[in-house]
Design a protein around this motif. Structure first.
Motif, PDB file in Angstrom:
ATOM      1  N   VAL A 180       0.839  -1.196   0.000  1.00 32.70           N
ATOM      2  CA  VAL A 180       0.000   0.000   0.000  1.00 32.70           C
ATOM      3  C   VAL A 180       0.871   1.243   0.000  1.00 32.70           C
ATOM      4  CG1 VAL A 180      -1.690   1.314   1.342  1.00 32.70           C
ATOM      5  CG2 VAL A 180      -1.964  -1.152   1.061  1.00 32.70           C
ATOM      6  N   ALA A 181       1.990   1.201   0.718  1.00 30.77           N
ATOM      7  CA  ALA A 181       2.911   2.336   0.710  1.00 30.77           C
ATOM      8  C   ALA A 181       3.446   2.591  -0.695  1.00 30.77           C
ATOM      9  CB  ALA A 181       4.063   2.088   1.683  1.00 30.77           C
ATOM     10  N   ALA A 182       3.784   1.510  -1.422  1.00 36.17           N
ATOM     11  CA  ALA A 182       4.291   1.669  -2.784  1.00 36.17           C
ATOM     12  C   ALA A 182       3.237   2.290  -3.692  1.00 36.17           C
ATOM     13  CB  ALA A 182       4.747   0.322  -3.325  1.00 36.17           C
ATOM     14  N   ALA A 183       1.985   1.858  -3.536  1.00 30.88           N
ATOM     15  CA  ALA A 183       0.913   2.430  -4.353  1.00 30.88           C
ATOM     16  C   ALA A 183       0.706   3.905  -4.028  1.00 30.88           C
ATOM     17  CB  ALA A 183      -0.383   1.649  -4.117  1.00 30.88           C
ATOM     18  N   ALA A 184       0.765   4.245  -2.735  1.00 31.39           N
ATOM     19  CA  ALA A 184       0.593   5.636  -2.345  1.00 31.39           C
ATOM     20  C   ALA A 184       1.770   6.488  -2.819  1.00 31.39           C
ATOM     21  CB  ALA A 184       0.443   5.738  -0.826  1.00 31.39           C
ATOM     22  N   GLU A 185       2.994   5.951  -2.709  1.00 33.97           N
ATOM     23  CA  GLU A 185       4.171   6.685  -3.184  1.00 33.97           C
ATOM     24  C   GLU A 185       4.085   6.939  -4.687  1.00 33.97           C
ATOM     25  OE1 GLU A 185       7.697   4.616  -2.098  1.00 33.97           O
ATOM     26  OE2 GLU A 185       7.572   5.155   0.017  1.00 33.97           O
ATOM     27  N   ASN A 186       3.652   5.938  -5.419  1.00 30.23           N
ATOM     28  CA  ASN A 186       3.530   6.089  -6.867  1.00 30.23           C
ATOM     29  C   ASN A 186       2.494   7.163  -7.212  1.00 30.23           C
ATOM     30  OD1 ASN A 186       4.074   5.107  -9.667  1.00 30.23           O
ATOM     31  ND2 ASN A 186       1.901   4.550  -9.556  1.00 30.23           N
ATOM     32  N   ALA A 187       1.395   7.188  -6.467  1.00 31.60           N
ATOM     33  CA  ALA A 187       0.335   8.160  -6.745  1.00 31.60           C
ATOM     34  C   ALA A 187       0.731   9.572  -6.316  1.00 31.60           C
ATOM     35  CB  ALA A 187      -0.959   7.750  -6.039  1.00 31.60           C
ATOM     36  N   LEU A 188       1.361   9.682  -5.149  1.00 30.55           N
ATOM     37  CA  LEU A 188       1.639  10.994  -4.573  1.00 30.55           C
ATOM     38  C   LEU A 188       2.976  11.567  -5.002  1.00 30.55           C
ATOM     39  CD1 LEU A 188       0.366  10.314  -0.936  1.00 30.55           C
ATOM     40  CD2 LEU A 188      -0.827  11.565  -2.745  1.00 30.55           C
ATOM     41  N   GLY A 189       3.864  10.695  -5.497  1.00 29.70           N
ATOM     42  CA  GLY A 189       5.153  11.167  -5.951  1.00 29.70           C
ATOM     43  C   GLY A 189       6.095  11.576  -4.839  1.00 29.70           C
ATOM     44  N   ARG A 190       5.950  10.927  -3.672  1.00 27.94           N
ATOM     45  CA  ARG A 190       6.847  11.223  -2.552  1.00 27.94           C
ATOM     46  C   ARG A 190       6.899  10.021  -1.624  1.00 27.94           C
ATOM     47  NH1 ARG A 190       5.220  15.846   1.295  1.00 27.94           N
ATOM     48  NH2 ARG A 190       6.804  14.778   2.525  1.00 27.94           N
ATOM     49  N   PRO A 191       7.993   9.852  -0.871  1.00 25.10           N
ATOM     50  CA  PRO A 191       8.092   8.721   0.050  1.00 25.10           C
ATOM     51  C   PRO A 191       7.052   8.815   1.166  1.00 25.10           C
ATOM     52  CG  PRO A 191      10.240   9.729  -0.324  1.00 25.10           C
ATOM     53  CD  PRO A 191       9.224  10.664  -0.892  1.00 25.10           C
ATOM     54  N   VAL A 192       6.450   7.683   1.489  1.00 23.96           N
ATOM     55  CA  VAL A 192       5.488   7.642   2.583  1.00 23.96           C
ATOM     56  C   VAL A 192       5.645   6.340   3.347  1.00 23.96           C
ATOM     57  CG1 VAL A 192       3.790   9.052   1.330  1.00 23.96           C
ATOM     58  CG2 VAL A 192       3.644   6.554   1.237  1.00 23.96           C
ATOM     59  N   ALA A 193       5.194   6.352   4.576  1.00 22.94           N
ATOM     60  CA  ALA A 193       4.913   5.121   5.314  1.00 22.94           C
ATOM     61  C   ALA A 193       3.400   4.960   5.287  1.00 22.94           C
ATOM     62  CB  ALA A 193       5.426   5.219   6.736  1.00 22.94           C
ATOM     63  N   ALA A 194       2.943   3.720   5.191  1.00 24.94           N
ATOM     64  CA  ALA A 194       1.499   3.506   5.072  1.00 24.94           C
ATOM     65  C   ALA A 194       1.070   2.331   5.933  1.00 24.94           C
ATOM     66  CB  ALA A 194       1.110   3.272   3.618  1.00 24.94           C
ATOM     67  N   TRP A 195      -0.120   2.452   6.471  1.00 31.22           N
ATOM     68  CA  TRP A 195      -0.751   1.386   7.227  1.00 31.22           C
ATOM     69  C   TRP A 195      -2.080   1.063   6.545  1.00 31.22           C
ATOM     70  CZ3 TRP A 195       2.162   5.237   9.014  1.00 31.22           C
ATOM     71  CH2 TRP A 195       3.169   4.948   9.964  1.00 31.22           C
ATOM     72  N   SER A 196      -2.364  -0.217   6.433  1.00 27.77           N
ATOM     73  CA  SER A 196      -3.613  -0.631   5.784  1.00 27.77           C
ATOM     74  C   SER A 196      -4.543  -1.267   6.809  1.00 27.77           C
ATOM     75  CB  SER A 196      -3.337  -1.623   4.656  1.00 27.77           C
ATOM     76  OG  SER A 196      -3.049  -2.911   5.178  1.00 27.77           O
ATOM     77  N   ASP A 197      -5.785  -1.487   6.376  1.00 27.00           N
ATOM     78  CA  ASP A 197      -6.798  -2.066   7.253  1.00 27.00           C
ATOM     79  C   ASP A 197      -6.865  -3.579   7.150  1.00 27.00           C
ATOM     80  OD1 ASP A 197      -7.861  -2.454   4.753  1.00 27.00           O
ATOM     81  OD2 ASP A 197      -9.698  -1.306   5.112  1.00 27.00           O
ATOM     82  N   GLY A 198      -5.893  -4.200   6.510  1.00 25.51           N
ATOM     83  CA  GLY A 198      -5.893  -5.649   6.346  1.00 25.51           C
ATOM     84  C   GLY A 198      -6.570  -6.105   5.086  1.00 25.51           C
ATOM     85  N   GLU A 199      -7.234  -5.186   4.402  1.00 20.77           N
ATOM     86  CA  GLU A 199      -7.874  -5.511   3.134  1.00 20.77           C
ATOM     87  C   GLU A 199      -7.257  -4.718   1.988  1.00 20.77           C
ATOM     88  OE1 GLU A 199     -12.115  -5.522   3.214  1.00 20.77           O
ATOM     89  OE2 GLU A 199     -12.206  -6.231   5.284  1.00 20.77           O
ATOM     90  N   GLY A 200      -6.040  -4.257   2.203  1.00 20.76           N
ATOM     91  CA  GLY A 200      -5.329  -3.539   1.156  1.00 20.76           C
ATOM     92  C   GLY A 200      -5.773  -2.115   0.949  1.00 20.76           C
ATOM     93  N   ARG A 201      -6.488  -1.549   1.921  1.00 17.55           N
ATOM     94  CA  ARG A 201      -6.950  -0.171   1.787  1.00 17.55           C
ATOM     95  C   ARG A 201      -6.163   0.727   2.748  1.00 17.55           C
ATOM     96  NH1 ARG A 201     -13.287  -1.589   2.513  1.00 17.55           N
ATOM     97  NH2 ARG A 201     -12.330  -2.454   4.411  1.00 17.55           N
ATOM     98  N   LEU A 202      -5.764   1.874   2.242  1.00 16.60           N
ATOM     99  CA  LEU A 202      -4.970   2.824   3.001  1.00 16.60           C
ATOM    100  C   LEU A 202      -5.778   3.383   4.168  1.00 16.60           C
ATOM    101  CD1 LEU A 202      -2.349   4.535   3.157  1.00 16.60           C
ATOM    102  CD2 LEU A 202      -3.467   6.148   1.597  1.00 16.60           C
ATOM    103  N   ALA A 203      -5.175   3.358   5.371  1.00 13.46           N
ATOM    104  CA  ALA A 203      -5.864   3.877   6.541  1.00 13.46           C
ATOM    105  C   ALA A 203      -5.085   4.982   7.242  1.00 13.46           C
ATOM    106  CB  ALA A 203      -6.126   2.753   7.546  1.00 13.46           C
ATOM    107  N   ARG A 204      -3.763   4.957   7.098  1.00 10.06           N
ATOM    108  CA  ARG A 204      -2.955   5.977   7.771  1.00 10.06           C
ATOM    109  C   ARG A 204      -1.702   6.211   6.941  1.00 10.06           C
ATOM    110  NH1 ARG A 204       0.513   4.921  13.177  1.00 10.06           N
ATOM    111  NH2 ARG A 204       1.629   6.925  13.212  1.00 10.06           N
ATOM    112  N   LEU A 205      -1.286   7.475   6.859  1.00 10.72           N
ATOM    113  CA  LEU A 205      -0.102   7.861   6.103  1.00 10.72           C
ATOM    114  C   LEU A 205       0.900   8.567   7.008  1.00 10.72           C
ATOM    115  CD1 LEU A 205      -1.218   9.470   2.710  1.00 10.72           C
ATOM    116  CD2 LEU A 205       0.318   7.530   3.001  1.00 10.72           C
ATOM    117  N   GLY A 206       2.169   8.244   6.805  1.00 12.41           N
ATOM    118  CA  GLY A 206       3.239   9.011   7.408  1.00 12.41           C
ATOM    119  C   GLY A 206       4.110   9.510   6.276  1.00 12.41           C
ATOM    120  N   LEU A 207       4.373  10.798   6.233  1.00 11.64           N
ATOM    121  CA  LEU A 207       5.114  11.375   5.125  1.00 11.64           C
ATOM    122  C   LEU A 207       6.608  11.271   5.381  1.00 11.64           C
ATOM    123  CD1 LEU A 207       2.943  14.532   4.478  1.00 11.64           C
ATOM    124  CD2 LEU A 207       2.745  12.273   3.456  1.00 11.64           C
ATOM    125  N   GLY A 208       7.347  10.821   4.351  1.00 14.67           N
ATOM    126  CA  GLY A 208       8.788  10.670   4.479  1.00 14.67           C
ATOM    127  C   GLY A 208       9.517  11.951   4.146  1.00 14.67           C
TER     128      GLY A 208
END
Length: 208
Positions: A180-208
């Protein structure tokens, strides 16, 4: 509705849509969602709900009187620490309007039995859906009256009162998720940490 009374605040249920500063996690969640990254179902308690809660309970005036003898630019931390628990207790102890509570419970109806309640940019706390989650929202508001953030606001010239901010409620069982972090990084164009809900959906972001 009596004349002159402001409209009841609402709680969104279909993802993060609060207009906030560009640096906030909530804004980045909105951007990721708009760019095709699945975001977990969330209830959003808008900042306006907190602002209205303070206003309806006359908290700005009462807190101003409580802290009137303190110099906000150079407060004595012992004096501040003695008074802040009273302000926090007022926040925790006053009730929300019934209409706001009902809207909040409706917003949580599609979420799991255990939820995370948090300010954007923080991990938050886990609570049961319903009244325990409502109490957790008010405790999140009350945390603004801890010593460190209160003194920082005052010394920076922002006054004693905290700026209203939104609160997010979503699934509790989050996990750090490289995919999920890789998908968010690809979309946002910046490094992120990501937490998912166990079903592959983004629930929390930490910006790198």
């Amino acid at each position: 509705m009596p004349a002159g009374r402001p409209p009841e605040p609402t709680v969104a249920t279909d993802g993060p849509h609060e207009a906030v500063d560009d640096a906030s996690e909530l804004t980045w969640l909105r951007r990721a969602e708009a760019l095709g990254v699945p975001v977990t179902p969330m209830a959003l308690v808008p900042a306006q709900v907190e602002a209205d809660f303070y206003r309806w309970n006359n908290l700005p005036e009462r807190i101003a009187a409580l802290l009137a003898d303190l110099d906000p630019r150079d407060p004595d931390e012992d004096d501040v620490e003695e008074l802040l628990p009273t302000a926090a207790a007022w926040v925790r102890g006053h009730a929300l309007l019934d209409a706001v509570v009902d809207t909040f419970y409706d917003a949580l109806s599609g979420l799991p039995p255990r939820v995370t309640v948090r300010r954007p940019g923080t991990p938050g706390v886990v609570a049961g859906r319903g009244r325990p989650a409502l109490i957790a929202v008010k405790r999140a508001w009350a945390e603004d009256w801890l010593l460190a953030p209160s003194v920082a606001r005052a010394r920076e010239g922002r006054g004693w009162l905290p700026a209203p901010r939104p609160v997010l409620v979503h699934a509790a069982d989050l996990r750090a998720d490289p995919a999920v972090a890789a998908a968010a990084e690809n979309a946002l164009g910046r490094p992120v940490a990501a937490w998912s809900d166990g079903e592959g959906r983004l629930a929390r972001l930490g910006l790198g």
